[in-house]
Design an enzyme around this catalytic site. Structure first.
Site, PDB file in Angstrom:
ATOM      1  N   GLN A 127       0.810  -1.219   0.000  1.00  0.00           N
ATOM      2  CA  GLN A 127       0.000   0.000   0.000  1.00  0.00           C
ATOM      3  C   GLN A 127       0.845   1.271   0.000  1.00  0.00           C
ATOM      4  O   GLN A 127       0.534   2.239  -0.690  1.00  0.00           O
ATOM      5  CB  GLN A 127      -0.938   0.005   1.208  1.00  0.00           C
ATOM      6  CG  GLN A 127      -2.119  -0.934   1.060  1.00  0.00           C
ATOM      7  CD  GLN A 127      -3.044  -0.896   2.260  1.00  0.00           C
ATOM      8  OE1 GLN A 127      -2.686  -0.376   3.325  1.00  0.00           O
ATOM      9  NE2 GLN A 127      -4.233  -1.434   2.113  1.00  0.00           N
ATOM     10  N   ASP A 130       2.144   1.926  -3.599  1.00  0.00           N
ATOM     11  CA  ASP A 130       1.170   1.769  -4.681  1.00  0.00           C
ATOM     12  C   ASP A 130       0.872   3.119  -5.326  1.00  0.00           C
ATOM     13  O   ASP A 130      -0.094   3.794  -4.986  1.00  0.00           O
ATOM     14  CB  ASP A 130      -0.104   1.126  -4.133  1.00  0.00           C
ATOM     15  CG  ASP A 130      -1.143   0.846  -5.219  1.00  0.00           C
ATOM     16  OD1 ASP A 130      -0.867   1.154  -6.396  1.00  0.00           O
ATOM     17  OD2 ASP A 130      -2.223   0.335  -4.883  1.00  0.00           O
TER      18      ASP A 130
END
Length: 382
Positions: A127, A130
């Site tokens: 995450q 990303d």
């Protein structure tokens, strides 16, 4: 110490950059030298001196910058003429490898190790790196603002002595990262929002933002392991277009965000449906640069069809370049730091790692990414 290079972006319409002065210290604490090309942050009003004061080294020659570096970090892929100047460097950027077969071949010829930021897996571990999601979130915000710019009306309901103004009706197609941000932004501005996605599992997320989820029975649909929408059959596409046409015709603003990973985006709105909308209505097509969700949309332009404005300017995050650069620069650092070997003070290539298996495209003259390898093979079979 190994050098991490940040050349200036060559794409003329790009306002973002891959490094802010605040990131320089974190790279240096990691054990790297930071070199940059003059003018790197000029669109953000960041002077070369600010980077130097943060601890980075200015390199006046782009060729020398590239040839002396262990890692080269950018937003867009380096121009092909730059690749011959690299000497064993790792390049990390958005590469769009599904649509740039010839560029991938150039990476192979130069034996360059390349990371594609689009290919970072969507997982809890990833995450923080990303970039596809971080930039898409900003794109969703920008697209609503673009719609406001071209619509000759306000979004919220207003009750005044001169009469009551009804709230704008906004229809968002696609409830991924960009779509959800578009929904949230339009709701905050007071619009009446409806959304649709082929993945019924996102209906709850749409409703949690205060929007209505348009129910269309398409039969069996779903999403990929990475969370992307699966391609519909021709029959399912016909049903979707017919059912959502009623909602489109009744909307003041339509925002399309449907993009299929590694494939051309689907055409969701045909010309007949565009002409059903009231003159003065606005459509913003997120997928315009890759082929578009809207028939009649032109990549990089704003066109008008029967009084309906279709916005396909693209490169949406660059419209909020300050925040987009901040997020992208942090994504890059988190990726580099994940694979930085502190004892050896080097960036480690580990193709057994699940992130690198997905994100590394070429290494040591070989195409190592199985997904891209399969894609190129299919292209060759056609």
């Amino acid at each position: 110490m190994p050098i991490i290079a940040f050349p200036k972006e060559c794409y003329s319409k790009e306002k973002r950059c891959a490094l802010l002065p605040s990131n320089v210290k974190t790279y240096k604490l990691m054990g790297a030298e930071v070199h940059f090309e003059s003018g790197l942050g000029e669109h953000l009003h960041i002077s070369d001196q600010q980077y130097v004061e943060a601890g980075a080294m200015l390199n006046s020659s782009r060729r020398e910058l590239l040839s002396s570096s262990a890692l080269v970090l950018t937003i867009h892929k380096l121009p092909e003429q730059d690749l011959s100047h690299l000497s064993g460097a790792v390049v990390i950027s958005f590469l769009d490898p599904f649509n740039n077969d010839e560029y991938v071949q150039q990476l192979l010829m130069q034996k360059i190790t390349s990371f594609s930021m689009e290919m970072i897996p969507r997982s809890t571990r990833c995450q923080k790196m990303d970039a596809l999601s971080s930039q898409a979130s900003l794109a969703g915000y920008v697209m609503v603002n673009k719609a406001m710019q071209y619509q000759q009306a306000i979004f919220p309901m207003m009750m005044t002595a001169a009469g009551t103004i009804k709230p704008a009706k906004v229809f968002v197609i696609g409830a991924g990262v960009a779509g959800l941000q578009a929904i949230a932004t339009a709701k905050r501005l007071g619009a009446q929002v409806t959304a649709f996605d082929t993945r019924s599992v996102v209906a709850e997320q749409v409703q949690s933002l205060g929007a209505k989820f348009l129910e269309i029975d398409l039969g069996e649909t779903g999403q990929t392991a990475q969370g992307y929408a699966q391609a519909l059959t021709a029959e399912q596409m016909a049903v979707q277009q017919a059912e959502q046409a009623k909602c489109i015709a009744d909307s003041d603003v339509v925002i399309t965000t449907a993009q299929l990973f590694g494939r051309k985006p689907p055409v969701l709105i045909n010309l007949d449906t565009v002409k059903m909308m009231q003159p003065g209505s606005v459509i913003v097509d997120m997928a315009a640069e890759n082929g578009g969700n809207v028939e009649g949309c032109v990549a990089g332009e704003v066109v008008t069809i029967d009084g309906v404005v279709i916005v396909g300017t693209g490169n949406w995050p660059s419209e909020v370049a300050k925040n987009a650069s901040q997020m992208y620069a942090n994504n890059l650092f988190n990726l580099v730091n994940e694979f930085w070997h502190k004892q050896d003070n080097s960036f480690v290539i580990d193709l057994d790692d699940d992130i690198q298996q997905s994100a590394v495209i070429t290494h040591d003259g070989e195409l190592v990414n199985e997904m891209i390898k399969s894609h190129i093979q299919k292209q060759g079979d056609k």
